[in-house]
Design a protein around this motif. Structure first.
Motif, PDB file in Angstrom:
ATOM      1  N   ILE A   1       0.848  -1.190   0.000  1.00 31.31           N
ATOM      2  CA  ILE A   1       0.000   0.000   0.000  1.00 31.31           C
ATOM      3  C   ILE A   1       0.885   1.241   0.000  1.00 31.31           C
ATOM      4  N   GLU A   2       0.416   2.270  -0.672  1.00 34.79           N
ATOM      5  CA  GLU A   2       1.139   3.539  -0.701  1.00 34.79           C
ATOM      6  C   GLU A   2       0.569   4.438   0.381  1.00 34.79           C
ATOM      7  N   ILE A   3       1.451   4.956   1.218  1.00 32.89           N
ATOM      8  CA  ILE A   3       1.046   5.814   2.329  1.00 32.89           C
ATOM      9  C   ILE A   3       1.704   7.173   2.131  1.00 32.89           C
ATOM     10  N   ILE A   4       0.882   8.213   2.132  1.00 30.64           N
ATOM     11  CA  ILE A   4       1.375   9.568   1.909  1.00 30.64           C
ATOM     12  C   ILE A   4       0.884  10.483   3.028  1.00 30.64           C
ATOM     13  N   SER A   5       1.498  11.648   3.113  1.00 28.59           N
ATOM     14  CA  SER A   5       1.079  12.625   4.121  1.00 28.59           C
ATOM     15  C   SER A   5      -0.081  13.458   3.598  1.00 28.59           C
ATOM     16  N   TYR A   6      -0.763  14.144   4.515  1.00 26.93           N
ATOM     17  CA  TYR A   6      -1.809  15.077   4.115  1.00 26.93           C
ATOM     18  C   TYR A   6      -1.221  16.118   3.162  1.00 26.93           C
ATOM     19  N   ARG A   7      -0.024  16.594   3.470  1.00 23.66           N
ATOM     20  CA  ARG A   7       0.631  17.607   2.634  1.00 23.66           C
ATOM     21  C   ARG A   7       0.865  17.069   1.229  1.00 23.66           C
ATOM     22  N   ASP A   8       1.347  15.834   1.130  1.00 23.93           N
ATOM     23  CA  ASP A   8       1.556  15.223  -0.191  1.00 23.93           C
ATOM     24  C   ASP A   8       0.243  15.167  -0.963  1.00 23.93           C
ATOM     25  N   LEU A   9      -0.821  14.777  -0.294  1.00 27.56           N
ATOM     26  CA  LEU A   9      -2.122  14.686  -0.940  1.00 27.56           C
ATOM     27  C   LEU A   9      -2.558  16.037  -1.499  1.00 27.56           C
ATOM     28  N   MET A  10      -2.408  17.077  -0.702  1.00 31.19           N
ATOM     29  CA  MET A  10      -2.874  18.394  -1.116  1.00 31.19           C
ATOM     30  C   MET A  10      -1.972  19.021  -2.176  1.00 31.19           C
ATOM     31  N   SER A  11      -0.748  18.543  -2.317  1.00 35.20           N
ATOM     32  CA  SER A  11       0.161  19.125  -3.304  1.00 35.20           C
ATOM     33  C   SER A  11       0.232  18.306  -4.591  1.00 35.20           C
ATOM     34  N   MET A  12      -0.586  17.288  -4.728  1.00 33.76           N
ATOM     35  CA  MET A  12      -0.529  16.398  -5.885  1.00 33.76           C
ATOM     36  C   MET A  12      -1.313  16.936  -7.087  1.00 33.76           C
ATOM     37  N   GLY A  13      -1.899  18.101  -6.999  1.00 30.04           N
ATOM     38  CA  GLY A  13      -2.708  18.607  -8.096  1.00 30.04           C
ATOM     39  C   GLY A  13      -4.114  18.048  -8.035  1.00 30.04           C
ATOM     40  N   THR A  14      -4.756  17.947  -9.171  1.00 35.59           N
ATOM     41  CA  THR A  14      -6.155  17.560  -9.185  1.00 35.59           C
ATOM     42  C   THR A  14      -6.394  16.085  -9.456  1.00 35.59           C
ATOM     43  N   LYS A  15      -5.399  15.336  -9.831  1.00 35.84           N
ATOM     44  CA  LYS A  15      -5.566  13.910 -10.147  1.00 35.84           C
ATOM     45  C   LYS A  15      -4.937  13.052  -9.049  1.00 35.84           C
ATOM     46  N   HIS A  16      -5.737  12.715  -8.065  1.00 35.34           N
ATOM     47  CA  HIS A  16      -5.235  11.957  -6.923  1.00 35.34           C
ATOM     48  C   HIS A  16      -5.376  10.451  -7.098  1.00 35.34           C
ATOM     49  N   GLY A  17      -6.302  10.010  -7.901  1.00 34.13           N
ATOM     50  CA  GLY A  17      -6.615   8.591  -7.934  1.00 34.13           C
ATOM     51  C   GLY A  17      -7.414   8.236  -6.692  1.00 34.13           C
ATOM     52  N   LYS A  18      -7.413   6.979  -6.366  1.00 29.81           N
ATOM     53  CA  LYS A  18      -8.168   6.513  -5.192  1.00 29.81           C
ATOM     54  C   LYS A  18      -7.386   6.828  -3.918  1.00 29.81           C
ATOM     55  N   VAL A  19      -8.080   7.420  -2.954  1.00 28.44           N
ATOM     56  CA  VAL A  19      -7.442   7.810  -1.697  1.00 28.44           C
ATOM     57  C   VAL A  19      -8.374   7.514  -0.529  1.00 28.44           C
ATOM     58  N   TYR A  20      -7.799   6.978   0.533  1.00 31.59           N
ATOM     59  CA  TYR A  20      -8.485   6.863   1.815  1.00 31.59           C
ATOM     60  C   TYR A  20      -7.793   7.818   2.776  1.00 31.59           C
ATOM     61  N   ILE A  21      -8.570   8.492   3.592  1.00 33.62           N
ATOM     62  CA  ILE A  21      -8.040   9.428   4.589  1.00 33.62           C
ATOM     63  C   ILE A  21      -8.099   8.748   5.953  1.00 33.62           C
ATOM     64  N   ASP A  22      -6.959   8.688   6.618  1.00 30.22           N
ATOM     65  CA  ASP A  22      -6.930   8.182   7.988  1.00 30.22           C
ATOM     66  C   ASP A  22      -7.201   9.359   8.920  1.00 30.22           C
ATOM     67  N   GLU A  23      -8.171   9.201   9.790  1.00 29.89           N
ATOM     68  CA  GLU A  23      -8.555  10.217  10.777  1.00 29.89           C
ATOM     69  C   GLU A  23      -9.019  11.511  10.105  1.00 29.89           C
ATOM     70  N   MET A  24     -10.208  11.465   9.536  1.00 30.58           N
ATOM     71  CA  MET A  24     -10.775  12.602   8.805  1.00 30.58           C
ATOM     72  C   MET A  24     -10.788  13.883   9.625  1.00 30.58           C
ATOM     73  N   GLU A  25     -11.097  13.790  10.892  1.00 31.74           N
ATOM     74  CA  GLU A  25     -11.124  14.988  11.742  1.00 31.74           C
ATOM     75  C   GLU A  25      -9.745  15.653  11.780  1.00 31.74           C
ATOM     76  N   ASN A  26      -8.691  14.862  11.911  1.00 31.94           N
ATOM     77  CA  ASN A  26      -7.337  15.416  11.907  1.00 31.94           C
ATOM     78  C   ASN A  26      -7.017  16.072  10.567  1.00 31.94           C
ATOM     79  N   PHE A  27      -7.482  15.446   9.471  1.00 32.77           N
ATOM     80  CA  PHE A  27      -7.247  16.011   8.144  1.00 32.77           C
ATOM     81  C   PHE A  27      -7.924  17.364   7.993  1.00 32.77           C
TER      82      PHE A  27
END
Length: 93
Positions: free
Chosen positions: A47-73
């Protein structure tokens, strides 16, 4: 969309990891290093694990993503701009 809502220590993150593995999705979390260690401890690989920062800096094409701890995000996203007082969440059927 999957929503895993349960108490602390109930295996939510492990279930999220298995979903990510089964669907080829990334997991975005606050601390990728700790999440990778947890995955190793669970014996979950591939599995690929990325940071919140990585997710937000990836542009508009993220592919499939699950967020761990939505409240923290959400708190991370609004850091310094608002004082989160609550939120609502719809349960899906």
């Amino acid at each position: 969309m999957y929503q895993i809502i349960d108490g602390r220590g109930t295996g939510k993150t492990g279930r999220l990891m298995l979903l990510a593995k089964d669907t080829g999705a990334k997991i975005a979390c606050a601390n990728p290093y700790a999440m990778k260690e947890k995955a190793r401890a669970y014996g979950i690989t591939g599995i690929e694990i990325i940071s919140y920062r990585d997710l937000m800096s990836m542009g508009t094409k993220h592919g499939k993503v699950y967020i761990d701890e939505m409240e923290n995000f959400v708190e991370w996203c609004i850091a310094g701009n608002a004082d989160l007082q609550g939120y609502c969440l719809s349960m899906e059927d």
